[in-house]
Design a protein around this motif. Structure first.
Motif, PDB file in Angstrom:
ATOM      1  N   GLU A  56       0.827  -1.213   0.000  1.00 21.29           N
ATOM      2  CA  GLU A  56       0.000   0.000   0.000  1.00 21.29           C
ATOM      3  C   GLU A  56       0.856   1.256   0.000  1.00 21.29           C
ATOM      4  OE1 GLU A  56      -2.480  -3.278   0.796  1.00 21.29           O
ATOM      5  OE2 GLU A  56      -0.650  -2.670   1.836  1.00 21.29           O
ATOM      6  N   ALA A  57       2.029   1.168   0.610  1.00 24.52           N
ATOM      7  CA  ALA A  57       2.947   2.305   0.591  1.00 24.52           C
ATOM      8  C   ALA A  57       3.464   2.550  -0.819  1.00 24.52           C
ATOM      9  CB  ALA A  57       4.113   2.060   1.541  1.00 24.52           C
ATOM     10  N   ALA A  58       3.804   1.472  -1.509  1.00 26.43           N
ATOM     11  CA  ALA A  58       4.280   1.605  -2.883  1.00 26.43           C
ATOM     12  C   ALA A  58       3.209   2.214  -3.778  1.00 26.43           C
ATOM     13  CB  ALA A  58       4.709   0.238  -3.420  1.00 26.43           C
ATOM     14  N   ARG A  59       1.958   1.778  -3.601  1.00 28.54           N
ATOM     15  CA  ARG A  59       0.868   2.324  -4.415  1.00 28.54           C
ATOM     16  C   ARG A  59       0.635   3.797  -4.111  1.00 28.54           C
ATOM     17  NH1 ARG A  59      -1.066  -3.154  -4.267  1.00 28.54           N
ATOM     18  NH2 ARG A  59      -2.005  -2.972  -2.193  1.00 28.54           N
ATOM     19  N   LEU A  60       0.744   4.162  -2.834  1.00 31.71           N
ATOM     20  CA  LEU A  60       0.548   5.564  -2.465  1.00 31.71           C
ATOM     21  C   LEU A  60       1.631   6.436  -3.077  1.00 31.71           C
ATOM     22  CD1 LEU A  60      -1.046   7.629  -0.762  1.00 31.71           C
ATOM     23  CD2 LEU A  60       0.540   7.159   1.110  1.00 31.71           C
ATOM     24  N   LEU A  61       2.880   5.995  -3.015  1.00 27.79           N
ATOM     25  CA  LEU A  61       3.972   6.768  -3.591  1.00 27.79           C
ATOM     26  C   LEU A  61       3.816   6.894  -5.098  1.00 27.79           C
ATOM     27  CD1 LEU A  61       7.011   5.366  -1.570  1.00 27.79           C
ATOM     28  CD2 LEU A  61       5.879   7.581  -1.286  1.00 27.79           C
ATOM     29  N   GLU A  62       3.436   5.822  -5.753  1.00 27.31           N
ATOM     30  CA  GLU A  62       3.227   5.865  -7.208  1.00 27.31           C
ATOM     31  C   GLU A  62       2.099   6.819  -7.571  1.00 27.31           C
ATOM     32  OE1 GLU A  62       2.584   1.748  -8.080  1.00 27.31           O
ATOM     33  OE2 GLU A  62       4.700   1.401  -8.603  1.00 27.31           O
ATOM     34  N   ALA A  63       1.024   6.819  -6.789  1.00 24.82           N
ATOM     35  CA  ALA A  63      -0.102   7.712  -7.061  1.00 24.82           C
ATOM     36  C   ALA A  63       0.301   9.170  -6.915  1.00 24.82           C
ATOM     37  CB  ALA A  63      -1.264   7.391  -6.114  1.00 24.82           C
ATOM     38  N   ILE A  68       9.706   4.800  -5.663  1.00 27.89           N
ATOM     39  CA  ILE A  68       9.715   3.832  -4.572  1.00 27.89           C
ATOM     40  C   ILE A  68      11.166   3.613  -4.149  1.00 27.89           C
ATOM     41  CG2 ILE A  68       9.157   1.465  -3.903  1.00 27.89           C
ATOM     42  CD1 ILE A  68       6.961   1.523  -6.022  1.00 27.89           C
ATOM     43  N   PRO A  69      11.494   3.826  -2.897  1.00 28.17           N
ATOM     44  CA  PRO A  69      12.896   3.700  -2.463  1.00 28.17           C
ATOM     45  C   PRO A  69      13.405   2.272  -2.603  1.00 28.17           C
ATOM     46  CG  PRO A  69      11.437   3.920  -0.569  1.00 28.17           C
ATOM     47  CD  PRO A  69      10.605   4.184  -1.777  1.00 28.17           C
ATOM     48  N   THR A  70      14.682   2.150  -2.916  1.00 29.40           N
ATOM     49  CA  THR A  70      15.301   0.835  -3.042  1.00 29.40           C
ATOM     50  C   THR A  70      15.802   0.342  -1.704  1.00 29.40           C
ATOM     51  OG1 THR A  70      17.068  -0.424  -4.120  1.00 29.40           O
ATOM     52  CG2 THR A  70      17.517   1.889  -3.597  1.00 29.40           C
ATOM     53  N   LEU A  71      15.810  -0.966  -1.545  1.00 30.08           N
ATOM     54  CA  LEU A  71      16.303  -1.587  -0.311  1.00 30.08           C
ATOM     55  C   LEU A  71      17.647  -2.269  -0.524  1.00 30.08           C
ATOM     56  CD1 LEU A  71      12.993  -3.292   0.961  1.00 30.08           C
ATOM     57  CD2 LEU A  71      13.770  -0.937   1.292  1.00 30.08           C
ATOM     58  N   ASP A  72      18.186  -2.158  -1.705  1.00 25.77           N
ATOM     59  CA  ASP A  72      19.424  -2.841  -2.067  1.00 25.77           C
ATOM     60  C   ASP A  72      20.560  -2.499  -1.110  1.00 25.77           C
ATOM     61  OD1 ASP A  72      21.491  -4.137  -3.310  1.00 25.77           O
ATOM     62  OD2 ASP A  72      21.590  -2.790  -5.040  1.00 25.77           O
ATOM     63  N   GLY A  73      21.133  -3.518  -0.480  1.00 29.26           N
ATOM     64  CA  GLY A  73      22.291  -3.337   0.380  1.00 29.26           C
ATOM     65  C   GLY A  73      21.993  -2.886   1.787  1.00 29.26           C
ATOM     66  N   LEU A  74      20.734  -2.617   2.112  1.00 30.54           N
ATOM     67  CA  LEU A  74      20.408  -2.130   3.447  1.00 30.54           C
ATOM     68  C   LEU A  74      20.427  -3.276   4.467  1.00 30.54           C
ATOM     69  CD1 LEU A  74      17.536   0.402   2.683  1.00 30.54           C
ATOM     70  CD2 LEU A  74      19.992   0.802   2.867  1.00 30.54           C
ATOM     71  N   TRP A 154       8.411  -6.304   5.292  1.00 31.01           N
ATOM     72  CA  TRP A 154       7.898  -5.071   4.712  1.00 31.01           C
ATOM     73  C   TRP A 154       8.586  -3.846   5.305  1.00 31.01           C
ATOM     74  CZ3 TRP A 154       5.544  -6.753   0.719  1.00 31.01           C
ATOM     75  CH2 TRP A 154       4.758  -7.903   0.766  1.00 31.01           C
ATOM     76  N   ALA A 155       8.994  -2.936   4.423  1.00 31.20           N
ATOM     77  CA  ALA A 155       9.585  -1.658   4.822  1.00 31.20           C
ATOM     78  C   ALA A 155       8.529  -0.567   4.702  1.00 31.20           C
ATOM     79  CB  ALA A 155      10.785  -1.329   3.940  1.00 31.20           C
ATOM     80  N   LEU A 156       8.509   0.354   5.675  1.00 30.51           N
ATOM     81  CA  LEU A 156       7.521   1.426   5.712  1.00 30.51           C
ATOM     82  C   LEU A 156       8.201   2.768   5.466  1.00 30.51           C
ATOM     83  CD1 LEU A 156       5.510   0.346   8.903  1.00 30.51           C
ATOM     84  CD2 LEU A 156       5.116  -0.316   6.505  1.00 30.51           C
ATOM     85  N   PRO A 157       8.118   3.304   4.257  1.00 33.77           N
ATOM     86  CA  PRO A 157       8.709   4.625   3.990  1.00 33.77           C
ATOM     87  C   PRO A 157       8.073   5.703   4.870  1.00 33.77           C
ATOM     88  CG  PRO A 157       8.126   3.508   1.944  1.00 33.77           C
ATOM     89  CD  PRO A 157       7.493   2.732   3.053  1.00 33.77           C
ATOM     90  N   THR A 158       8.841   6.700   5.214  1.00 41.21           N
ATOM     91  CA  THR A 158       8.346   7.770   6.081  1.00 41.21           C
ATOM     92  C   THR A 158       7.093   8.455   5.517  1.00 41.21           C
ATOM     93  OG1 THR A 158      10.570   8.138   6.960  1.00 41.21           O
ATOM     94  CG2 THR A 158       8.977   9.916   7.235  1.00 41.21           C
ATOM     95  N   PRO A 159       7.014   8.753   4.201  1.00 42.64           N
ATOM     96  CA  PRO A 159       5.781   9.381   3.692  1.00 42.64           C
ATOM     97  C   PRO A 159       4.533   8.537   3.930  1.00 42.64           C
ATOM     98  CG  PRO A 159       7.559   9.613   2.102  1.00 42.64           C
ATOM     99  CD  PRO A 159       8.050   8.663   3.136  1.00 42.64           C
ATOM    100  N   PHE A 160       4.686   7.219   3.909  1.00 44.24           N
ATOM    101  CA  PHE A 160       3.531   6.349   4.168  1.00 44.24           C
ATOM    102  C   PHE A 160       3.145   6.414   5.640  1.00 44.24           C
ATOM    103  CE2 PHE A 160       1.765   2.023   5.067  1.00 44.24           C
ATOM    104  CZ  PHE A 160       0.584   2.182   4.367  1.00 44.24           C
ATOM    105  N   HIS A 161       4.139   6.415   6.523  1.00 43.62           N
ATOM    106  CA  HIS A 161       3.852   6.601   7.951  1.00 43.62           C
ATOM    107  C   HIS A 161       3.123   7.907   8.188  1.00 43.62           C
ATOM    108  CE1 HIS A 161       5.092   8.897  11.561  1.00 43.62           C
ATOM    109  NE2 HIS A 161       4.684   7.814  12.205  1.00 43.62           N
ATOM    110  N   ASP A 162       3.569   8.974   7.519  1.00 45.66           N
ATOM    111  CA  ASP A 162       2.929  10.279   7.684  1.00 45.66           C
ATOM    112  C   ASP A 162       1.475  10.247   7.215  1.00 45.66           C
ATOM    113  OD1 ASP A 162       5.388  11.077   8.599  1.00 45.66           O
ATOM    114  OD2 ASP A 162       5.958  12.127   6.755  1.00 45.66           O
ATOM    115  N   ALA A 163       1.221   9.499   6.128  1.00 45.30           N
ATOM    116  CA  ALA A 163      -0.154   9.373   5.634  1.00 45.30           C
ATOM    117  C   ALA A 163      -1.019   8.609   6.628  1.00 45.30           C
ATOM    118  CB  ALA A 163      -0.160   8.675   4.276  1.00 45.30           C
TER     119      ALA A 163
END
Length: 288
Positions: A56-63, A68-74, A154-163
């Motif tokens: 749902e976070a990915a869909r919100l960011l796309e909208a 969508i932030p990458t998780l590579d190497g984290l 699942w990773a939760l981007p900050t903009p999704f938390h804010d929403a």
């Protein structure tokens, strides 16, 4: 030595003795004539799977036209959420990194210190600190005896938390925390998704907690995350539990009117979110 609060939680929640320590036989109900004892005090497993941004976070960011932030190497940690909640210095049981394809594998995770559940924890700039439950003792009444594979984290981007915070509302969060917090992260929260056997979100479901005085802390975000209700899940199947912003709490939650969904162990602590998927039966669906 076990933390006294952990021992108490095991007793209160009715876990089998094997979930709190000691040696156990292989799975009951089978011929054990040629089997050997499984020593859970010295057993270590590998936890592997795939990490990605919460759907749902990915869909919100796309909208919003945002990438969508990458998780590579984290980095990613395997921990016991209850132990973390009581500030146990040994709550982290293993560490690893997320690959370019989102996969991860953390070997040598000791199971002796797992009391209620096992989670994969994620904390990086641009994301809310969150833990995704990958093993719950409610299904086996004991700690894991084999490797955990195909775990979804699942990773939760900050903009999704804010929403999510806006959907619940600052006024509600302040009321639930006695003005200690204004955001979900400050309060501590659970982000849950209720799905059916195919992994599709369930509409109209209600979450029931085993502690009735906490029921008013559950919210169901609208699909556009502009508001929320306390009635039932929307088309997203999501719910949010708002913690008090104070000491860690543990409890169980289930789905009202359904025997297909087992009551699940859960908990909340300030500064982070617990991500939990509720599904029928004992095996998670393959799709998100």
């Amino acid at each position: 030595m076990k933390h006294p609060r952990l021992v108490l939680c095991c007793a209160l929640l009715g876990l089998a003795p094997t979930a709190c320590g000691g040696n156990v036989d292989p799975d009951p109900g089978v011929d054990r004539g040629d089997s050997t004892m499984v020593d859970l005090d010295h057993l270590a497993i590998t936890v592997s799977g795939h990490a990605e941004v919460f759907p749902e976070a990915a869909r919100l960011l796309e909208a919003r036209g945002q990438s969508i932030p990458t998780l590579d190497g984290l980095a990613l940690s395997i921990e016991e959420p209850l132990r973390f909640g009581v500030s146990d210095a040994d709550s982290v049981l293993g560490r690893g990194a997320i690959g370019s394809d989102g996969t991860f594998s953390v070997p040598e995770v000791p199971v002796r210190d797992i009391h209620l559940s096992l989670a994969a924890s994620f904390e990086h700039p641009g994301f809310v600190r969150s833990s995704t439950v990958v093993f719950d003792t409610v299904f086996t009444r004991t700690r894991p005896r084999t490797d955990i594979i195909d775990a979804r984290v699942w990773a939760l981007p900050t903009p999704f938390h804010d929403a999510l915070t806006r959907a619940v509302g600052e006024a509600a969060i302040r009321a639930h925390t006695d003005d200690r917090a204004r955001t979900l992260r400050e309060a501590g929260f659970i982000l849950g998704r209720i799905v059916d056997a195919s992994g599709a979100p369930v509409v109209g479901a209600r979450v029931v907690l085993d502690q009735g005085d906490l029921a008013h802390r559950v919210y169901y975000p609208a699909p556009d995350f502009q508001s929320s209700s306390q009635d039932a899940t929307s088309a997203t199947g999501l719910f949010v539990y708002v913690h008090s912003g104070a000491a860690a709490e543990t409890f169980s939650l289930s789905i009202q009117g359904s025997r297909d969904y087992l009551a699940r162990n859960a908990g909340a602590t300030p500064g982070m979110g617990l991500v939990l998927t509720l599904y029928p039966g004992s095996s998670p669906p393959r799709s998100p």
